[in-house]
Scaffold this motif. Structure first.
Motif, mmCIF file in Angstrom:
data_model
loop_
_atom_site.group_PDB
_atom_site.id
_atom_site.type_symbol
_atom_site.label_atom_id
_atom_site.label_comp_id
_atom_site.label_asym_id
_atom_site.label_seq_id
_atom_site.Cartn_x
_atom_site.Cartn_y
_atom_site.Cartn_z
ATOM 1 N N ALA A 181 0.826 -1.212 0.000
ATOM 2 C CA ALA A 181 0.000 0.000 0.000
ATOM 3 C C ALA A 181 0.857 1.258 0.000
ATOM 4 N N ARG A 182 0.359 2.275 -0.699
ATOM 5 C CA ARG A 182 1.057 3.559 -0.772
ATOM 6 C C ARG A 182 0.450 4.524 0.259
ATOM 7 N N ASP A 183 1.325 5.347 0.818
ATOM 8 C CA ASP A 183 0.876 6.328 1.807
ATOM 9 C C ASP A 183 -0.047 7.341 1.159
ATOM 10 N N MET A 184 -1.063 7.704 1.936
ATOM 11 C CA MET A 184 -2.022 8.705 1.462
ATOM 12 C C MET A 184 -2.154 9.780 2.535
ATOM 13 N N LEU A 185 -2.040 11.031 2.134
ATOM 14 C CA LEU A 185 -2.121 12.144 3.063
ATOM 15 C C LEU A 185 -3.525 12.747 3.036
ATOM 16 N N ALA A 186 -3.945 13.206 4.193
ATOM 17 C CA ALA A 186 -5.266 13.842 4.283
ATOM 18 C C ALA A 186 -5.309 15.070 3.388
ATOM 19 N N GLY A 187 -6.353 15.175 2.602
ATOM 20 C CA GLY A 187 -6.551 16.337 1.742
ATOM 21 C C GLY A 187 -5.820 16.287 0.424
ATOM 22 N N VAL A 200 -12.621 9.911 10.131
ATOM 23 C CA VAL A 200 -12.099 9.994 8.775
ATOM 24 C C VAL A 200 -13.228 9.825 7.770
ATOM 25 N N VAL A 201 -13.032 10.389 6.597
ATOM 26 C CA VAL A 201 -13.933 10.186 5.464
ATOM 27 C C VAL A 201 -13.083 9.724 4.286
ATOM 28 N N LEU A 202 -13.444 8.572 3.727
ATOM 29 C CA LEU A 202 -12.758 7.987 2.588
ATOM 30 C C LEU A 202 -13.780 7.837 1.473
ATOM 31 N N GLU A 203 -13.474 8.365 0.294
ATOM 32 C CA GLU A 203 -14.478 8.324 -0.764
ATOM 33 C C GLU A 203 -13.858 8.407 -2.141
ATOM 34 N N GLU A 204 -14.626 7.955 -3.099
ATOM 35 C CA GLU A 204 -14.278 8.080 -4.503
ATOM 36 C C GLU A 204 -14.861 9.396 -4.990
ATOM 37 N N THR A 205 -14.032 10.279 -5.534
ATOM 38 C CA THR A 205 -14.490 11.623 -5.907
ATOM 39 C C THR A 205 -14.410 11.884 -7.407
ATOM 40 N N GLY A 206 -14.054 10.854 -8.175
ATOM 41 C CA GLY A 206 -13.917 11.062 -9.616
ATOM 42 C C GLY A 206 -15.141 10.717 -10.409
ATOM 43 N N GLY A 207 -16.235 10.331 -9.746
ATOM 44 C CA GLY A 207 -17.458 10.020 -10.470
ATOM 45 C C GLY A 207 -17.514 8.613 -10.993
ATOM 46 N N THR A 239 -10.490 8.322 -8.604
ATOM 47 C CA THR A 239 -9.796 9.257 -7.730
ATOM 48 C C THR A 239 -10.250 9.001 -6.290
ATOM 49 N N ILE A 240 -9.282 8.783 -5.414
ATOM 50 C CA ILE A 240 -9.565 8.473 -4.018
ATOM 51 C C ILE A 240 -9.130 9.645 -3.150
ATOM 52 N N SER A 241 -9.997 10.037 -2.210
ATOM 53 C CA SER A 241 -9.631 11.110 -1.286
ATOM 54 C C SER A 241 -9.763 10.630 0.143
ATOM 55 N N PHE A 242 -8.937 11.211 1.000
ATOM 56 C CA PHE A 242 -8.920 10.880 2.422
ATOM 57 C C PHE A 242 -9.002 12.197 3.188
ATOM 58 N N THR A 243 -10.018 12.311 4.014
ATOM 59 C CA THR A 243 -10.182 13.516 4.831
ATOM 60 C C THR A 243 -10.093 13.132 6.300
ATOM 61 N N HIS A 244 -9.189 13.796 6.996
ATOM 62 C CA HIS A 244 -9.060 13.577 8.438
ATOM 63 C C HIS A 244 -9.895 14.654 9.131
ATOM 64 N N VAL A 245 -11.072 14.268 9.582
ATOM 65 C CA VAL A 245 -12.017 15.247 10.132
ATOM 66 C C VAL A 245 -11.602 15.703 11.528
ATOM 67 N N GLY A 246 -10.878 14.897 12.261
ATOM 68 C CA GLY A 246 -10.508 15.235 13.635
ATOM 69 C C GLY A 246 -11.213 14.312 14.605
ATOM 70 N N VAL A 247 -11.230 14.718 15.866
ATOM 71 C CA VAL A 247 -11.899 13.908 16.880
ATOM 72 C C VAL A 247 -13.381 14.270 16.916
ATOM 73 N N ASP A 248 -14.186 13.380 17.477
ATOM 74 C CA ASP A 248 -15.630 13.595 17.566
ATOM 75 C C ASP A 248 -15.905 14.832 18.423
#
Length: 545
Positions: free
Chosen positions: A235-241, A267-274, A325-334
């Motif tokens: 696996a390759r490293d992925m940075l938030a944003g 965290v939010v992980l999603e496909e953003t390329g349609g 296209t895959i995106s990773f968002t680090h939302v923070g703590v609850d």
């Protein structure tokens, strides 16, 4: 002519003026109403000793000017024919009409009232039919039950009682998802349910299929800049944003990325390329499946343990291959605690205290601690417009107001001082969004819940306002009147159920407002007005002849 010894009455002693002849001697006797006390003195006579009054229930002897009069004993009265009968006119029940056998005494007069479960209608005692016509008019609460002469309104089929309203039965409460390995029921509020694959399974050609353990077999370098990345070890490293573009090619290709977070991270992980993809989130061991998502291909999660996590991405169709296209968002703590432990405090005020927050991941419960005082009424409300489940629990976790979706507010009277806990969750268990909460101190109950503390109403006085302020609230009023026709007027903005009761709680008349109830008062005395409703409501009540 010889004069007798009494001719010139020699009897001059006080009260001994009666002279009689005995031979040639004069004997002095006591006057009328006097007697000799045995010591030579005339004293006033007591004609009631011994008691000459021996008639049943008439043994009270009274002396009047030398005469005796016999009167009735205590608890009895003169019957006008020389005898004495019980002073209680109901001692021998004169009430013999059908269903009208309840005798009420007022002085020496007996009044006959209808039996329990009967009510006076135009002079006839008729069986109480609390549900005819049906008084249950609240939305989805049309099931009427006659309980002791009172109408009790229940929820319609397909609805359940959630605090003060009947809401649709949670479609997931009896899980309709019965396909093999597809038993995850997700409630979408008004949208019904969706059946998802069990943990460790994903939707395939034949249904929910077991997700094969990640393997590095089939690694290749063609396609995108991140190859080879066919397993967690690659696996390759992925940075938030920072989105990454991947090509899931050839058919069946799976690309892996990895990211590291602290404990409790959202965290939010999603496909953003349609492009339609299937996402699988793995625990730090690279084997345990935590979440899957496909259509929508988005995962919002709270990760309890710090570490490095892995996301596998493949085409949603087993036969398809495409760029994504895959995106990773680090939302923070609850932003809020998920349970009573650690809940932030929201202090209620009379004007209302507001707070806003977010559902950061699917199934996120946000819990707020609300300090309360015993006997006071509080309002809890969700204000954002987001379709939200709300609930109220005690400090021990006991459900006081079970989870409800509509309405998204309720009022509760605190039984003890301490903290209650308001919980909020998106109605769609997989959705995120914002929420708004408001808590307010409404005050104390305006009228007593029992007839022992009923608010007094003066007959003919202006209307008295009231409100049903919390779940289960009942308001009692009292009025005192003489026998005769009486009109009871109840005016309301929300609709209430009204019942007039005797002191024993027997229903005399009832109805639903707005209405004017008419009652033929059976006897002088104090009567009670009971106002109730399954929902919150405002009203006013007035009694008049």
């Amino acid at each position: 002519m010889r004069l007798g010894p009494c001719a010139a009455n020699p009897c001059t002693e006080a009260h001994r003026g009666v002279c009689i002849e005995q031979g040639a001697a004069a004997v002095c006797l006591c006057d009328d109403s006097f007697r000799d006390d045995g010591a030579g003195t005339c004293v006033a006579a007591q004609r009631c000793l011994p008691n000459p009054c021996q008639q049943p229930n008439k043994t009270q002897c009274i002396e009047t000017q030398g005469a005796t009069t016999c009167s009735c004993d205590v608890g009895f009265r003169d019957d006008g024919r020389g005898g004495c009968v019980s002073a209680n006119p109901c001692a021998t029940n004169p009430c013999t009409q059908p269903h009208r056998t309840v005798c009420v005494a007022s002085g020496t007069t007996a009044f006959c009232q209808c039996d329990s479960d009967f009510v006076d209608r135009a002079g006839q005692c008729v069986k109480v039919e609390a549900c005819t016509p049906n008084p249950c008019t609240q939305p989805h609460r049309g099931q009427c039950s006659d309980v002791g002469g009172a109408a009790v309104c229940g929820c319609d089929v397909g609805f359940e009682d959630r605090g003060s309203a009947c809401v649709p039965v949670d479609p997931c409460s009896s899980n309709p998802c019965t396909q093999p390995h597809r038993s995850v029921c997700t409630s979408g509020g008004d949208a019904g349910v969706a059946c998802g694959c069990d943990m460790g399974y994903e939707l395939g050609v034949t249904g929910c299929e077991l997700i094969p353990p990640p393997t590095c077999v089939g690694q290749h370098i063609a396609g995108d800049a991140y190859e080879p990345d066919e397993c967690p070890a690659l696996a390759r490293d992925m940075l938030a944003g920072v989105p990454q573009s991947h090509t899931v090619d050839p058919v069946g290709d799976v690309d892996f990325v990895r990211f590291s977070v602290d404990a409790g991270a959202r965290v939010v992980l999603e496909e953003t390329g349609g492009v339609s993809t299937a996402l699988t989130l793995y625990a730090p061991d690279g084997v345990t499946v935590l979440h899957t998502a496909s259509n929508p291909d988005r995962i919002a999660a709270r990760l309890a343990v710090a570490g490095t996590y892995y996301l596998g991405v493949r085409a949603a169709s087993p036969a398809g291959a495409s760029s994504t296209t895959i995106s990773f968002t680090h939302v923070g703590v609850d932003d809020q605690a998920d349970s009573e432990a650690g809940a932030n405090t929201l202090v209620p005020t009379t004007a209302g205290t507001a707070l806003s927050g977010s559902f950061e991941y699917g199934g996120d419960w946000d819990v707020l601690a609300v300090p309360v005082q015993a006997g006071r009424v509080y309002r809890f409300e969700e204000t954002s417009g987001t379709d939200t489940y709300v609930r109220l629990t005690s400090g021990a976790g006991t459900a006081l107001v079970p989870t409800q979706d509509a309405p998204e507010f309720f009022q509760w009277r605190a039984a003890a001082s301490g903290s209650l806990f308001l919980g909020l969750r998106h109605a769609n268990s997989s959705a995120t969004g914002s929420w708004g909460a408001l808590v307010a101190d409404v005050g104390v109950d305006d009228h007593s819940d029992t007839n022992s503390g009923a608010t007094s109403l003066a007959v003919g006085a202006p209307a008295t306002p009231g409100a049903l302020q919390f779940v289960g609230d009942v308001d009692y009023f009292s009025f005192t009147t003489v026998a005769g026709a009486l009109s009871l007027q109840v005016v309301t903005t929300g609709g209430v159920d009204v019942r007039v009761e005797s002191a024993s709680g027997t229903a005399l008349t009832w109805g639903s407002s707005p209405a004017t109830l008419t009652l033929d008062v059976p006897a002088p005395g104090t009567y009670f007005v009971r106002v109730s409703r399954a929902a919150l409501a405002s009203y006013s009540v007035r009694v008049a002849h």
